[in-house]
Scaffold this motif. Structure first.
Motif, mmCIF file in Angstrom:
data_model
loop_
_atom_site.group_PDB
_atom_site.id
_atom_site.type_symbol
_atom_site.label_atom_id
_atom_site.label_comp_id
_atom_site.label_asym_id
_atom_site.label_seq_id
_atom_site.Cartn_x
_atom_site.Cartn_y
_atom_site.Cartn_z
ATOM 1 N N HIS A 110 0.777 -1.243 0.000
ATOM 2 C CA HIS A 110 0.000 0.000 0.000
ATOM 3 C C HIS A 110 0.811 1.298 0.000
ATOM 4 O O HIS A 110 0.264 2.342 -0.338
ATOM 5 N N TYR A 111 2.067 1.305 0.388
ATOM 6 C CA TYR A 111 2.822 2.550 0.471
ATOM 7 C C TYR A 111 3.369 2.989 -0.892
ATOM 8 O O TYR A 111 3.630 2.176 -1.766
ATOM 9 N N LYS A 112 3.569 4.307 -1.019
ATOM 10 C CA LYS A 112 4.166 4.883 -2.227
ATOM 11 C C LYS A 112 5.363 5.741 -1.834
ATOM 12 O O LYS A 112 5.389 6.356 -0.774
ATOM 13 N N LEU A 113 6.363 5.784 -2.702
ATOM 14 C CA LEU A 113 7.542 6.597 -2.486
ATOM 15 C C LEU A 113 8.063 7.069 -3.831
ATOM 16 O O LEU A 113 7.482 6.751 -4.874
ATOM 17 N N ILE A 114 9.132 7.849 -3.825
ATOM 18 C CA ILE A 114 9.764 8.280 -5.068
ATOM 19 C C ILE A 114 11.166 7.698 -5.149
ATOM 20 O O ILE A 114 11.754 7.311 -4.131
ATOM 21 N N CYS A 115 11.695 7.633 -6.351
ATOM 22 C CA CYS A 115 13.094 7.270 -6.545
ATOM 23 C C CYS A 115 13.765 8.391 -7.334
ATOM 24 O O CYS A 115 13.099 9.142 -8.066
ATOM 25 N N ILE A 116 15.055 8.521 -7.179
ATOM 26 C CA ILE A 116 15.817 9.527 -7.924
ATOM 27 C C ILE A 116 16.808 8.788 -8.810
ATOM 28 O O ILE A 116 17.610 7.979 -8.334
ATOM 29 N N LEU A 117 16.716 9.059 -10.113
ATOM 30 C CA LEU A 117 17.496 8.336 -11.112
ATOM 31 C C LEU A 117 18.548 9.250 -11.737
ATOM 32 O O LEU A 117 18.231 10.359 -12.188
ATOM 33 N N ASP A 118 19.788 8.777 -11.766
ATOM 34 C CA ASP A 118 20.871 9.543 -12.394
ATOM 35 C C ASP A 118 20.942 9.224 -13.884
ATOM 36 O O ASP A 118 21.093 8.060 -14.267
ATOM 37 N N ILE A 119 20.824 10.240 -14.710
ATOM 38 C CA ILE A 119 21.053 10.066 -16.138
ATOM 39 C C ILE A 119 22.564 10.078 -16.363
ATOM 40 O O ILE A 119 23.261 10.970 -15.876
ATOM 41 N N SER A 120 23.068 9.084 -17.068
ATOM 42 C CA SER A 120 24.508 8.927 -17.244
ATOM 43 C C SER A 120 25.161 10.199 -17.782
ATOM 44 O O SER A 120 24.760 10.735 -18.820
ATOM 45 N N ALA A 121 26.187 10.674 -17.041
ATOM 46 C CA ALA A 121 26.935 11.858 -17.468
ATOM 47 C C ALA A 121 28.088 11.476 -18.384
ATOM 48 O O ALA A 121 28.966 12.290 -18.665
ATOM 49 N N THR A 122 28.080 10.229 -18.848
ATOM 50 C CA THR A 122 28.993 9.804 -19.904
ATOM 51 C C THR A 122 28.219 9.614 -21.190
ATOM 52 O O THR A 122 28.639 10.073 -22.258
ATOM 53 N N ALA A 123 27.066 8.962 -21.109
ATOM 54 C CA ALA A 123 26.211 8.793 -22.289
ATOM 55 C C ALA A 123 25.675 10.136 -22.764
ATOM 56 O O ALA A 123 25.500 10.354 -23.966
ATOM 57 N N ALA A 124 25.407 11.039 -21.830
ATOM 58 C CA ALA A 124 24.939 12.390 -22.169
ATOM 59 C C ALA A 124 25.999 13.383 -21.716
ATOM 60 O O ALA A 124 26.082 13.728 -20.537
ATOM 61 N N LYS A 125 26.806 13.839 -22.671
ATOM 62 C CA LYS A 125 27.888 14.761 -22.333
ATOM 63 C C LYS A 125 27.513 16.214 -22.563
ATOM 64 O O LYS A 125 28.240 17.111 -22.134
ATOM 65 N N LYS A 126 26.412 16.459 -23.257
ATOM 66 C CA LYS A 126 25.920 17.826 -23.420
ATOM 67 C C LYS A 126 24.407 17.820 -23.221
ATOM 68 O O LYS A 126 23.740 16.798 -23.393
ATOM 69 N N TYR A 127 23.880 18.981 -22.859
ATOM 70 C CA TYR A 127 22.490 19.039 -22.427
ATOM 71 C C TYR A 127 21.505 18.610 -23.504
ATOM 72 O O TYR A 127 20.420 18.096 -23.198
ATOM 73 N N THR A 128 21.879 18.759 -24.770
ATOM 74 C CA THR A 128 20.966 18.378 -25.849
ATOM 75 C C THR A 128 20.836 16.861 -26.007
ATOM 76 O O THR A 128 19.941 16.385 -26.701
ATOM 77 N N ASP A 129 21.730 16.108 -25.361
ATOM 78 C CA ASP A 129 21.669 14.639 -25.441
ATOM 79 C C ASP A 129 20.855 14.019 -24.313
ATOM 80 O O ASP A 129 20.501 12.837 -24.371
ATOM 81 N N VAL A 130 20.570 14.802 -23.281
ATOM 82 C CA VAL A 130 20.039 14.239 -22.037
ATOM 83 C C VAL A 130 18.647 13.641 -22.214
ATOM 84 O O VAL A 130 18.368 12.540 -21.724
ATOM 85 N N ALA A 131 17.770 14.325 -22.897
ATOM 86 C CA ALA A 131 16.388 13.840 -23.053
ATOM 87 C C ALA A 131 16.343 12.491 -23.754
ATOM 88 O O ALA A 131 15.551 11.614 -23.388
ATOM 89 N N ASP A 132 17.202 12.315 -24.756
ATOM 90 C CA ASP A 132 17.224 11.028 -25.478
ATOM 91 C C ASP A 132 17.704 9.896 -24.573
ATOM 92 O O ASP A 132 17.160 8.786 -24.614
ATOM 93 N N VAL A 133 18.734 10.170 -23.758
ATOM 94 C CA VAL A 133 19.238 9.140 -22.847
ATOM 95 C C VAL A 133 18.166 8.798 -21.811
ATOM 96 O O VAL A 133 17.966 7.627 -21.468
ATOM 97 N N LYS A 134 17.472 9.810 -21.327
ATOM 98 C CA LYS A 134 16.364 9.580 -20.375
ATOM 99 C C LYS A 134 15.316 8.673 -20.987
ATOM 100 O O LYS A 134 14.865 7.693 -20.378
ATOM 101 N N SER A 135 14.921 8.979 -22.216
ATOM 102 C CA SER A 135 13.892 8.196 -22.907
ATOM 103 C C SER A 135 14.370 6.778 -23.203
ATOM 104 O O SER A 135 13.642 5.807 -22.981
ATOM 105 N N ASP A 136 15.595 6.667 -23.692
ATOM 106 C CA ASP A 136 16.138 5.350 -24.054
ATOM 107 C C ASP A 136 16.220 4.411 -22.855
ATOM 108 O O ASP A 136 16.130 3.188 -23.002
ATOM 109 N N ASN A 137 16.394 4.979 -21.661
ATOM 110 C CA ASN A 137 16.531 4.159 -20.456
ATOM 111 C C ASN A 137 15.217 3.981 -19.697
ATOM 112 O O ASN A 137 15.208 3.372 -18.628
ATOM 113 N N GLY A 138 14.143 4.515 -20.243
ATOM 114 C CA GLY A 138 12.833 4.283 -19.646
ATOM 115 C C GLY A 138 12.577 5.023 -18.349
ATOM 116 O O GLY A 138 11.811 4.551 -17.507
#
Length: 488
Positions: A246-274
């Motif tokens: 019954h309980y709910k919580l949040i998790c905090i996920l790190d988007i890889s700072a190697t796979a995404a080396k510039k800010y324009t790459d971050v959204a794609d890495v987020k999406s690709d990793n679900g």
């Protein structure tokens, strides 16, 4: 002990400030620790470790500034040094019986009866020490030497009187053994599982035990260094729903700072990793604190917990625009990342929280959970609102659990409705929520359900949304100039 007569002084190491205790943001952190530094390393493998202070955490897990290999240590630093939070639950998945490596013999120079082995992660009970030279005499622990760790995590071998006699004129010791290997820890170790024969739970499966064991409800789930992996992130997001049924919580996920080396790459890495759950916060990049490269998830979780402690342990505020004591944002290799407002806002528009320098200080920047922009429901997209819904649901369950199995009568219904509405009025009066009202509706409770032992309440609950954009319309008014010149 020597005989004492007179007066003396003993100095104690400087203590950290007593941590502020809070529970709405109780962190459960899964990762790796230098448990080889413990007297019994196996005692800290896949166990829930509840720590209320820096000393308690270090005593149970060991400590090293090598955050790349020992991810729980950065969380210890973020919570007990950076922000003084408590309590925190740690789960170490580094197992010396499984994640280990053989260390070949190394010659170590003896200076003033001591020799230091600079190889990190050594397991003391595996040390094989011999005197170099023609005799190659094998040394025995306690009899010939005492082995301990220094502040850098290196093994320091101190020869006893018998050891010095055995070593004789030799100037070096040959030391070999086994060390823990944090690089051998994989996603499946973090995810964990349940042993079919013994029922033993490991990794993220241990999250289930937090409430039964400690009577505490998890609020934030972390796996710094591992949450960037799609398989780990998927399990973390799933664990945030219906924990213990019954309980709910949040998790905090790190988007890889190697796979995404510039800010324009971050959204794609987020999406690709679900990274897409309303119960998840996606963060990028990493940050630098006290000269150490840290995952942003550790810093953000510590900041959220600290924020809650300042707010009567109620998660009604957004962590966005909170000042954090970091020196810079960076990639995995330490390369500085310096975003401006437009770039940071572009990340926010994709459901990504980042770090932004404003007016000479670094701030958390972003209000949206990972489900945004696909899900724009206010209760799901806003971090503060989502956390308030989690908190309210968990609090309701904890508060009224004793009512379960009472007689279904007017007294039960009235007592629950009255108590909850009094509580809601208090939250409104404190400015923590816009409104909160509980009702028992006849239409939602047909007699068939009541006879089946089920009753339903309906609660309207409206936390405040964050003022994410404040606009001021500036207009030039000629009449003000005229009035100023003519005295009109």
């Amino acid at each position: 002990m020597s005989y004492k007569h007179g007066i003396g002084i003993e100095e104690q190491s400087t203590s950290l400030v007593t941590p502020v205790e809070s529970s709405s943001g109780l962190q459960v952190i899964v990762g790796t620790a230098p448990i080889n530094m413990l007297a019994e390393p196996a005692s800290a493998v896949n166990k829930l470790i509840l720590a209320h202070s820096y000393e308690e955490a270090v005593s149970a897990l060991g400590y090293s500034d090598d955050y790349e290999n020992y991810t729980l240590c950065e969380a210890i630093d973020a919570n007990f040094k950076m922000r003084n939070n408590a309590p925190v639950v740690f789960i170490n998945v580094l197992d010396p019986a499984k994640h280990k490596k053989t260390v070949s013999a190394v010659e170590c120079k003896i200076t003033d009866g001591q020799a230091t082995l600079t190889e990190k992660g050594m397991l003391l009970d595996t040390l094989n020490i011999t005197a170099t030279g023609a005799s190659s005499a094998k040394l025995t622990a306690t009899t010939h030497y005492i082995a301990e760790f220094n502040s850098e995590g290196n093994v320091v071998v101190t020869l006893t009187a018998a050891g010095k006699t055995t070593v004789g004129s030799n100037t070096t010791l040959s030391i070999s053994g086994t060390k823990i290997d944090p690089t051998a820890v994989k996603a499946e170790d973090v995810i964990g599982g349940v042993d079919a024969k013994t029922g033993k739970e490991t990794g993220l499966e241990l999250l289930r035990q937090v409430d039964p064991k400690f009577g505490l409800t998890p609020g934030i789930l972390l796996a710094p260094g591992f949450s960037k992996l799609a398989t780990v992130a998927a399990v973390m997001q799933a664990k945030c729903v219906e924990l213990n049924g019954h309980y709910k919580l949040i998790c905090i996920l790190d988007i890889s700072a190697t796979a995404a080396k510039k800010y324009t790459d971050v959204a794609d890495v987020k999406s690709d990793n679900g990274f897409s759950s309303k119960y998840a916060i996606s963060v990028w990049p990493k940050v630098m604190y006290a000269g150490k490269n840290m995952h942003f998830s550790s810093v953000l979780a510590a900041e959220i917990c600290y924020m809650d402690s300042e707010n009567s342990d109620i998660p009604s505020n957004s962590p966005s625009n909170r000042t954090i004591p970091i020196q810079s944002a960076c990639l995995d290799d330490g390369t500085e990342v310096l975003l401006d407002d437009n770039q940071a806002n572009a990340l926010n528009a994709q459901g990504i929280v980042t770090a932004l320098p404003i007016n000479g200080s670094w701030r958390v920047w972003g209000n949206n959970t990972s489900c945004y922009p696909d899900n724009k429901d206010p209760k799901d997209r806003w971090i503060s609102v989502r956390r308030m819904f989690n908190w309210q649901g968990n609090t309701f369950i904890k508060t009224y659990f004793d009512k379960v199995d009472d007689n279904t009568n007017y007294k039960l219904i009235e007592s629950l409705v009255d108590a909850e509405n009094v509580r809601g009025n208090s939250l409104v009066a404190q400015g923590l929520v816009a409104g909160m009202k509980l009702e028992f509706k006849e239409a939602e409770n047909p007699i068939a359900n009541i006879l089946d032992g089920k009753i339903k309440f309906h609660q309207k609950f409206s936390p405040y949304t964050p003022a994410e954009y404040i606009e001021n319309v500036l207009e030039f008014d000629p009449t003000l100039v005229q009035n100023a010149l003519t005295g009109g």
